[in-house]
Enzyme design. Structure first.
Site, PDB file in Angstrom:
ATOM      1  N   HIS A 313       0.829  -1.199   0.000  1.00 22.60           N
ATOM      2  CA  HIS A 313       0.000   0.000   0.000  1.00 22.60           C
ATOM      3  C   HIS A 313       0.864   1.248   0.000  1.00 22.60           C
ATOM      4  CE1 HIS A 313      -3.264   2.753   1.560  1.00 22.60           C
ATOM      5  NE2 HIS A 313      -3.902   2.076   0.627  1.00 22.60           N
ATOM      6  N   CYS A 314       1.978   1.194   0.699  1.00 21.19           N
ATOM      7  CA  CYS A 314       2.865   2.355   0.792  1.00 21.19           C
ATOM      8  C   CYS A 314       3.471   2.748  -0.558  1.00 21.19           C
ATOM      9  CB  CYS A 314       4.012   2.076   1.763  1.00 21.19           C
ATOM     10  SG  CYS A 314       3.521   1.800   3.475  1.00 21.19           S
ATOM     11  N   ILE A 315       3.695   1.777  -1.444  1.00 18.65           N
ATOM     12  CA  ILE A 315       4.391   2.076  -2.696  1.00 18.65           C
ATOM     13  C   ILE A 315       3.435   2.358  -3.845  1.00 18.65           C
ATOM     14  CG2 ILE A 315       6.331   0.648  -1.967  1.00 18.65           C
ATOM     15  CD1 ILE A 315       5.495  -1.417  -4.076  1.00 18.65           C
TER      16      ILE A 315
END
Length: 323
Positions: A313-315
């Site tokens: 999700h962060c990337i």
């Protein structure tokens, strides 16, 4: 009136995914992290059944590697510091407008060239109208259900290393006026050793309107108190809470790392759940997949991406269809 960003389960036209680009940042983890990102991109593409995949590389070498590993994707070369596009990319509202906020390297910890204006450059490439907002807000710090309810943490958004002098009431006002959120649900702290100072996308994620998933507190889990407090506050705000497994104590070089199944990405065809070789990996993929019955649940290892501090999700940052 500003329209809030669509829920992540709403249709996507495309998704930006950061591709590891700087050997000096990733060291021995560079090639394994690239392989994990490529596997994630392939799962999201889903043989053409998913959204368009836009891999963002920081330079020509990384762009060439991305093209070779992911021939199904469109590769964009734009200079950046690192791959955490959830935080450095724009947040797209329900009206299709891209919102850019100030980025200060997660409170001054990792200020890297190219990160502070990446949101504007990606929005311009996509032909999106840009709204610039002069305060620090990272995309991983907020999660909305598409109806105007958003969940966040005080540890991050009210941290003096982000926005010194901004009160809780002022932050709520800005979230209403600039992103269209009507109800702000405040949780206290995020995961132990999370260098983002408690991003909510590692802790609590909306899985339906007014319905949030939170890890279940368990024995020997370094974050059990965090989960207990999050459960209390979410329920007090009137949210329905679904408990899912936690990876528990995950160590890298004898240090506890902020491994979380909550950092899943919800695409058009799949829900991709990061796994870490923990005992609850399979149970978490099954549990999260059951929350989205119209999608295929895919568990993929994210050990090497996690060395940089985050996961799938962060990337990534989704792009809704044009209205």
């Amino acid at each position: 009136m500003t329209t809030p960003p669509p829920a992540e389960w709403a249709p996507h036209d495309a998704v930006w995914i950061g591709f590891p680009s700087h050997p000096e940042l990733w060291a021995d983890d560079l090639e394994p992290a690239r392989a994990e990102v490529a596997a994630f991109a392939l799962a999201v593409h889903a043989g053409g059944a998913g959204e368009r995949v836009l891999l963002v590389a920081a330079d020509a070498e990384a762009g060439g590697a991305a093209e070779a590993m992911c021939p199904f994707a469109e590769v964009i070369v734009e200079p950046f510091g690192d791959i955490w596009l959830r935080d450095t990319g724009p947040i797209i509202g329900g009206d299709g407008r891209a919102h850019a906020f100030r980025f200060n390297g997660w409170g001054g910890k990792y200020e890297l060239e190219g990160d502070d204006d990446l949101a504007a450059r990606l929005a311009a490439r996509a032909g999106l109208v840009l709204s610039s907002n002069d305060w620090v807000l990272e995309g991983g710090a907020v999660d909305g259900d598409g109806t105007g309810t958003v969940v966040t943490t005080r540890q991050c958004v009210l941290n003096p290393n982000r926005n010194p002098g901004l009160s809780e009431a002022e932050v709520e006002r800005r979230l209403r006026e600039e992103l269209g959120f009507r109800q702000v649900v405040w949780l206290e702290e995020g995961l132990l050793n999370d260098h983002t100072d408690g991003h909510v996308d590692n802790l609590a994620r909306f899985v339906g309107e007014g319905r949030v998933a939170i890890p279940e507190p368990g024995e020997n889990d370094p974050n059990w108190q965090v989960y207990v407090h999050a459960l209390r506050d979410a329920r007090a705000a009137g949210l329905e809470v679904v408990l899912v497994p936690s990876p528990g104590r995950v160590l890298r070089d004898e240090q506890i790392v902020p491994a979380s199944y909550m950092n899943f990405y919800l695409g058009n065809a799949v829900v991709v759940v990061p796994t870490y070789g923990a005992a609850n990996d399979d149970a978490a993929v099954t549990a999260i997949g059951a929350l989205f019955p119209g999608r295929r649940a895919v568990g993929l290892r994210a050990d090497h991406i996690l060395t940089g501090g985050g996961s799938f999700h962060c990337i990534s940052q989704q792009i809704p269809p044009r209205s």
